[in-house]
Design a protein around this motif. Structure first.
Motif, PDB file in Angstrom:
ATOM      1  N   SER A 429      -2.381  -8.296 -16.782  1.00 14.43           N
ATOM      2  CA  SER A 429      -1.192  -8.256 -15.920  1.00 14.43           C
ATOM      3  C   SER A 429      -1.225  -7.052 -14.994  1.00 14.43           C
ATOM      4  O   SER A 429      -0.892  -7.142 -13.801  1.00 14.43           O
ATOM      5  N   ALA A 430      -1.634  -5.897 -15.516  1.00 20.00           N
ATOM      6  CA  ALA A 430      -1.693  -4.689 -14.694  1.00 20.00           C
ATOM      7  C   ALA A 430      -2.764  -4.815 -13.614  1.00 20.00           C
ATOM      8  O   ALA A 430      -2.537  -4.456 -12.451  1.00 20.00           O
ATOM      9  N   MET A 431      -3.940  -5.335 -13.985  1.00 21.20           N
ATOM     10  CA  MET A 431      -5.029  -5.468 -13.009  1.00 21.20           C
ATOM     11  C   MET A 431      -4.665  -6.496 -11.938  1.00 21.20           C
ATOM     12  O   MET A 431      -4.944  -6.306 -10.743  1.00 21.20           O
ATOM     13  N   PHE A 432      -4.052  -7.597 -12.344  1.00 22.30           N
ATOM     14  CA  PHE A 432      -3.627  -8.629 -11.391  1.00 22.30           C
ATOM     15  C   PHE A 432      -2.608  -8.063 -10.407  1.00 22.30           C
ATOM     16  O   PHE A 432      -2.699  -8.268  -9.194  1.00 22.30           O
ATOM     17  N   ALA A 433      -1.620  -7.336 -10.918  1.00 22.05           N
ATOM     18  CA  ALA A 433      -0.589  -6.759 -10.055  1.00 22.05           C
ATOM     19  C   ALA A 433      -1.178  -5.730  -9.103  1.00 22.05           C
ATOM     20  O   ALA A 433      -0.814  -5.670  -7.918  1.00 22.05           O
ATOM     21  N   CYS A 434      -2.105  -4.898  -9.608  1.00 25.67           N
ATOM     22  CA  CYS A 434      -2.710  -3.867  -8.757  1.00 25.67           C
ATOM     23  C   CYS A 434      -3.514  -4.499  -7.632  1.00 25.67           C
ATOM     24  O   CYS A 434      -3.444  -4.054  -6.474  1.00 25.67           O
ATOM     25  N   THR A 435      -4.274  -5.547  -7.937  1.00 24.80           N
ATOM     26  CA  THR A 435      -5.038  -6.252  -6.891  1.00 24.80           C
ATOM     27  C   THR A 435      -4.103  -6.863  -5.855  1.00 24.80           C
ATOM     28  O   THR A 435      -4.353  -6.789  -4.652  1.00 24.80           O
ATOM     29  N   GLY A 436      -3.006  -7.471  -6.311  1.00 27.46           N
ATOM     30  CA  GLY A 436      -2.050  -8.068  -5.389  1.00 27.46           C
ATOM     31  C   GLY A 436      -1.375  -7.038  -4.499  1.00 27.46           C
ATOM     32  O   GLY A 436      -1.137  -7.289  -3.310  1.00 27.46           O
ATOM     33  N   TRP A 438      -2.678  -4.059  -3.602  1.00 29.57           N
ATOM     34  CA  TRP A 438      -3.669  -3.624  -2.619  1.00 29.57           C
ATOM     35  C   TRP A 438      -3.825  -4.668  -1.514  1.00 29.57           C
ATOM     36  O   TRP A 438      -3.951  -4.335  -0.335  1.00 29.57           O
ATOM     37  N   ASN A 439      -3.826  -5.943  -1.897  1.00 37.67           N
ATOM     38  CA  ASN A 439      -3.909  -7.032  -0.905  1.00 37.67           C
ATOM     39  C   ASN A 439      -2.751  -6.943   0.084  1.00 37.67           C
ATOM     40  O   ASN A 439      -2.946  -7.028   1.305  1.00 37.67           O
ATOM     41  N   ALA A 440      -1.523  -6.744  -0.418  1.00 40.81           N
ATOM     42  CA  ALA A 440      -0.355  -6.625   0.458  1.00 40.81           C
ATOM     43  C   ALA A 440      -0.471  -5.394   1.353  1.00 40.81           C
ATOM     44  O   ALA A 440      -0.096  -5.434   2.534  1.00 40.81           O
ATOM     45  N   PHE A 441      -1.015  -4.292   0.803  1.00 40.28           N
ATOM     46  CA  PHE A 441      -1.183  -3.063   1.588  1.00 40.28           C
ATOM     47  C   PHE A 441      -2.122  -3.305   2.778  1.00 40.28           C
ATOM     48  O   PHE A 441      -1.820  -2.915   3.920  1.00 40.28           O
ATOM     49  N   PHE A 442      -3.260  -3.943   2.522  1.00 41.01           N
ATOM     50  CA  PHE A 442      -4.208  -4.207   3.615  1.00 41.01           C
ATOM     51  C   PHE A 442      -3.622  -5.189   4.631  1.00 41.01           C
ATOM     52  O   PHE A 442      -3.850  -5.053   5.845  1.00 41.01           O
ATOM     53  N   LEU A 643      -9.418   1.715  -8.356  1.00 44.02           N
ATOM     54  CA  LEU A 643     -10.364   1.635  -7.235  1.00 44.02           C
ATOM     55  C   LEU A 643     -11.040   0.256  -7.191  1.00 44.02           C
ATOM     56  O   LEU A 643     -11.260  -0.299  -6.111  1.00 44.02           O
ATOM     57  N   ALA A 644     -11.391  -0.277  -8.356  1.00 40.26           N
ATOM     58  CA  ALA A 644     -11.980  -1.626  -8.391  1.00 40.26           C
ATOM     59  C   ALA A 644     -10.986  -2.659  -7.877  1.00 40.26           C
ATOM     60  O   ALA A 644     -11.355  -3.606  -7.152  1.00 40.26           O
ATOM     61  N   ALA A 645      -9.702  -2.477  -8.230  1.00 44.73           N
ATOM     62  CA  ALA A 645      -8.673  -3.387  -7.725  1.00 44.73           C
ATOM     63  C   ALA A 645      -8.548  -3.287  -6.211  1.00 44.73           C
ATOM     64  O   ALA A 645      -8.251  -4.279  -5.536  1.00 44.73           O
ATOM     65  N   ALA A 646      -8.792  -2.087  -5.644  1.00 48.47           N
ATOM     66  CA  ALA A 646      -8.755  -1.933  -4.190  1.00 48.47           C
ATOM     67  C   ALA A 646      -9.851  -2.756  -3.527  1.00 48.47           C
ATOM     68  O   ALA A 646      -9.634  -3.390  -2.487  1.00 48.47           O
ATOM     69  N   GLY A 647     -11.040  -2.762  -4.123  1.00 48.06           N
ATOM     70  CA  GLY A 647     -12.119  -3.590  -3.576  1.00 48.06           C
ATOM     71  C   GLY A 647     -11.802  -5.070  -3.657  1.00 48.06           C
ATOM     72  O   GLY A 647     -12.017  -5.824  -2.703  1.00 48.06           O
ATOM     73  N   PHE A 650      -9.125  -5.863  -1.054  1.00 47.12           N
ATOM     74  CA  PHE A 650      -9.616  -5.939   0.332  1.00 47.12           C
ATOM     75  C   PHE A 650     -10.269  -7.291   0.595  1.00 47.12           C
ATOM     76  O   PHE A 650     -10.009  -7.933   1.619  1.00 47.12           O
ATOM     77  N   SER A 651     -11.126  -7.730  -0.338  1.00 53.30           N
ATOM     78  CA  SER A 651     -11.761  -9.047  -0.180  1.00 53.30           C
ATOM     79  C   SER A 651     -10.702 -10.153  -0.151  1.00 53.30           C
ATOM     80  O   SER A 651     -10.778 -11.096   0.648  1.00 53.30           O
ATOM     81  N   LEU A 652      -9.692 -10.022  -1.022  1.00 54.58           N
ATOM     82  CA  LEU A 652      -8.621 -11.018  -1.055  1.00 54.58           C
ATOM     83  C   LEU A 652      -7.817 -11.003   0.238  1.00 54.58           C
ATOM     84  O   LEU A 652      -7.388 -12.062   0.727  1.00 54.58           O
TER      85      LEU A 652
END
Length: 874
Positions: A429-436, A438-442, A643-647, A650-652
């Motif tokens: 849940s934490a990794m999914f939220a962090c990726t989402g 970062w996606n919104a930030f980009f 940092l991995a979630a940021a990568g 970005f791809s997402l």
């Protein structure tokens, strides 16, 4: 065998060519011969030879042939002597370009309309279909005026209107032309203006007829709904001639939106008011220098550059311009969902279409996410995400015709994140939220730096390649489900064991009562305990797999799966194309076509759940959640995971950027004739905010979906048929740009959460796969890449009269198609790869489509050919 041989060596008659004036005797047998004989002149008929002898029969036939030849020659002389009458004539046809009437510069144009509005004869909903009947009705309407009937007659008017009264070809007409995506150049077949000059008439007269339904009035007028008849004196000054008067009304009727309003007019007063308003609007528009080319359609980015120019502070300029463009239309976005002819019907049918087109994929992707994340994201969460995301976008989005949906690539990204979390022992849940997040930030960075402007380099080619890939993706999902079901129920060890051990026993496939009880218990309760082997009689139903588990032979399930899936596709496509059939009337055909998807889903669900209820098909997996809203524990993630979630984010974000903007470009294509403008930057901003909210509650992400968004536009559109050399294509006349369909359909999706698991469980899984294939097939309509692929398998003489066929050499057309197929193949290799991490490169490949189109493809084609093959008709 020759005639001489069959007649005993008689001399052969002289042979006359078929193209000569004289008619050879051997050709006369085609005419009716006395006594009912159709035999040839050589006496080949067996009856003649046997009854009368060879010589007597030959002489008799020759005498009859000479007599018939004399009659035929007299008939030809008679017909040639009357060539100046009605049997023979020469017609001279010529097309000549006529300039549009300038209502601002030519004062006579406005005076003509004002003068004729008071005395123009209108015939609304004329119940005629043939050209002679329509013209006769209009002339008779005109002859009801005493001043006209005293000066001319019906026969005299016919003589002036038609080239010949018996031929019924119009002498002088004016018709509009238009640029088309399909054929490049089209006659505007919706209306025609007929002119005639009559010596005895002293004043000009105009009759306008609106037909009850489209009529075929000739090769270039096969879908006519308006006929304008202009009658003028022969001797009249040039500004008042029939041509000038016809130009005035033809310029008014040239506008498609105006004609659509005239079709909706309910009274003569309303019809005339629309003519008056249109005239004043033309005077204002034609008086502005910048609107001299008002017929030219510009893309949203070209309009933006013209409106804003260069700004000293470009940050978020695109966002601000989108708001300025769309905010004035916000209230009308709701009002247009209730006002207008057929609007309520269209809005209702589109709402049901959106509901089924969204809720059924939600169930499918919910099941997929449930399996991929071990229940962390399930059907319930997907439905909630769709409801909240769709409602927020329907209220706050710039272009309300865009449909948000969670998609297969997003489910894939979720699976990758879950796999990473399992490998490195991270909280999902934490990794999914962090990726989402970062996606919104980009995405917000893309918005504030106006990167959506890059989409002006996205040509029709790029859009069609991506659209066709999505079509393949939908079809692939359905095919994979079918194969999986057959492997599970049809090709099991139990089934093969029956084939080998009981091949001679005809009743081996019929289970006993005990076996039925066992199967019923396993199907409904879902037994996972070990079941002992049953006797040989039951081996057709239950067996032991190699892994020690229970294997069942349920071939009827797989057959029913295939039946329901293909039945959904067949019924949906049949109803979707029902407007092309001659059955029922136009209104009922259109209604069936509008409700094609809901009807197909409900009918096949009834068959699967009730008619074949004895075949137990497993419902989708559902487990009620104790708590829906749980904040993701972001504090549990280490710095490396962030940092991995940021990568990953970005791809997402690249996938979001391309999906959102390509879907928006297809919705706002010039061929859809939308009036309120696009909002690329604002839409992306709203999507970023929505997905940031969904991420912190571990809800699945949503973005603009293909092909749902273009299909939403088509569902709200009024269409017109165009016929060109026997090929029928449809063009969009008017689209109801409303938020009402999105709001109501997503409220219904939210209410569907109360129908879990039943009655939604009564919708079988194969019906969901059938819906995928239905959406994929209907998305192919109007895709030029798919049309050009079909040319590889089409006889050249049967090629459609498309504009690129007329303007581009055939080898260049095929070369362009091959280059597009190569790009599509690369997308499919990465998009359908079994290696999860290869699919992360997929968004970069979509981005590369634009530089390939503008840097590599032009090396193979001349600019004029590229413009024809890869341009929107303006």
């Amino acid at each position: 065998m020759s005639d001489a041989e069959t007649s005993g060596g008689d001399p052969v008659w002289p042979q006359g060519g078929r193209d000569e004036e004289a008619v050879a005797p051997e050709d006369v047998h085609l005419l009716e011969v006395p006594n009912g004989s159709h035999g040839g002149p050589s006496g080949n008929s067996p009856g003649l030879i046997q009854n009368n002898g060879p010589l007597k029969g030959i002489l008799k036939n020759r005498l009859e042939t000479i007599e018939l030849h004399t009659i035929y020659a007299k008939d030809r002389r008679r017909r040639h002597s009357s060539a100046d009458e009605d049997d023979f004539a020469l017609l001279h046809g010529r097309f000549e370009k006529v300039p549009l009437k300038d209502f601002h510069a030519e004062i006579r144009a406005f005076k003509d309309v004002e003068d004729f509005l008071s005395r123009t004869l209108l015939m609304l909903d004329l119940q005629k279909t043939g050209l002679p009947q329509i013209i006769d009705a209009m002339v008779k309407k005109l002859l009801e005026k005493k001043e006209v009937s005293s000066q001319t007659s019906l026969e005299e008017a016919r003589h002036a209107i038609f080239t010949q009264d018996s031929v019924h070809t119009l002498s002088k007409t004016i018709q509009g032309t238009m640029t088309s995506d399909v054929s490049g150049f089209d006659f505007d077949q919706n209306w025609i203006c007929v002119m005639c000059d009559i010596p005895t008439v002293t004043k000009r007269h105009v009759v306008i007829a609106r037909l009850h339904g489209p009529a075929n009035l000739g090769s270039n007028s096969q879908e006519v709904q308006f006929v304008i008849l202009v009658m003028a004196p022969v001797r009249e000054k040039s500004t008042k001639s029939s041509l000038e008067t016809a130009r005035t009304f033809a310029t008014l009727f040239l506008d498609m939106d105006f004609r659509h309003q005239l079709l909706l007019a309910e009274s003569e007063y309303e019809f005339k008011q629309l003519l008056h308003t249109r005239t004043k609007l033309l005077i204002e528009e034609q008086g502005l220098p910048e609107n001299r080319k008002s017929h030219l359609l510009l893309s949203a980015f070209e309009q933006e550059e013209q409106e804003g120019g260069q700004s000293r502070f470009p940050i978020a300029q695109g966002l601000i311009r989108d708001l300025k463009r769309r905010l004035p239309h916000y209230l009308s976005d709701f009002r247009d969902g209730f006002v207008g002819n057929k609007t309520l019907h269209k809005v209702t049918s589109t709402t049901f279409f959106l509901y089924f087109a969204c809720v059924l994929p939600n169930i499918a992707f919910g099941m997929l996410n449930d399996n991929n994340t071990n229940g962390a994201i399930d059907v319930q969460k997907v439905l909630f995400s769709q409801c909240v995301g769709g409602l927020l976008f329907a209220f706050c989005g710039g272009q309300p015709l865009i449909v948000l949906l969670t998609t297969a690539p997003l489910a894939l990204y979720t699976k990758i994140i879950y796999s990473i979390c399992e490998d490195f022992d991270l909280n999902f849940s934490a990794m999914f939220a962090c990726t989402g997040l970062w996606n919104a930030f980009f995405l917000l960075i893309y918005v504030f730096f106006n990167t959506s402007k890059l989409m002006k380099y996205s040509s029709r080619s790029t859009e069609e390649i991506f659209s066709l890939f999505i079509t393949f993706a939908f079809s692939a999902d359905a095919i994979k489900d079918t194969i999986k079901d057959f492997n599970k129920n049809y090709n099991t060890d139990a089934c093969h064991g029956v084939n080998y051990s009981n091949s001679t026993n005809q009743n081996a496939s019929l289970p006993t009562n005990s076996s039925l009880t066992t199967v019923s218990a396993m199907t409904t309760v879902g037994m996972t305990t070990t079941v002992s082997m049953v006797n040989a009689t039951n081996s057709s139903v239950v067996g032991v797999s190699a892994g020690g588990g229970v294997a069942e032979c349920l071939r009827e399930n797989s057959i029913l799966f295939l039946l329901l899936m293909l039945g959904t596709v067949w019924l949906g496509i049949t109803l979707f194309n029902f407007t092309k059939t001659p059955f029922l009337n136009a209104g009922k055909r259109e209604m069936l076509a509008d409700y094609a998807l809901p009807v197909a889903v409900l009918v096949m669900s009834f068959f699967g759940s009730y008619v074949f209820r004895e075949v137990h098909m497993k419902p989708f997996k559902y487990k009620e959640r104790d708590q829906m809203f749980e904040l993701a524990p972001l504090h549990l993630l280490p710095a490396g995971a962030v940092l991995a979630a940021a990568g990953l984010g970005f791809s997402l974000s690249l996938l979001f950027f391309m999906d959102q903007n390509i879907s928006s470009a297809l919705v706002n294509a010039p061929s859809n004739k939308l009036k309120k403008g696009a909002a690329y930057h604002w839409d992306l901003f709203v999507v970023a905010v929505i997905n940031a909210f969904l991420s912190i509650f571990t809800m699945p992400w949503v973005h603009a979906a293909l092909p749902h968004s273009p299909l939403h536009v088509r569902a709200l559109a009024d269409l017109e048929d165009r016929v060109d050399q026997g090929h029928v294509h449809q063009i969009v006349v008017h689209v109801r740009e409303t938020r009402v369909t999105g709001v109501i359909s997503h409220v219904m999706i939210g209410l569907s959460m109360l129908m879990l698991p039943y009655p939604l469980a009564y919708i079988p899984r194969p019906v969901l796969d059938g819906l995928f294939i239905y959406v994929a097939i209907t998305a192919l309509y109007g895709n030029q890449l798919f049309d050009r692929i079909l040319l590889f398998f089409t006889e050249q003489s049967a090629y459609p009269p498309n504009h690129y066929i007329r303007r581009v050499p055939q080898r260049k057309v095929h070369l362009f198609t091959v280059l597009q197929l190569v790009q599509l193949l690369v997308l499919c290799v990465f998009g359908f790869s079994p290696i999860p991490y290869m699919k992360m490169v997929f968004p970069l490949l979509i981005m590369l489509l634009m530089p390939i189109r503008h840097k590599i493809i032009p090396n193979f084609f001349e600019p004029k050919y590229l413009k024809a093959l890869d341009g929107h008709a303006h």
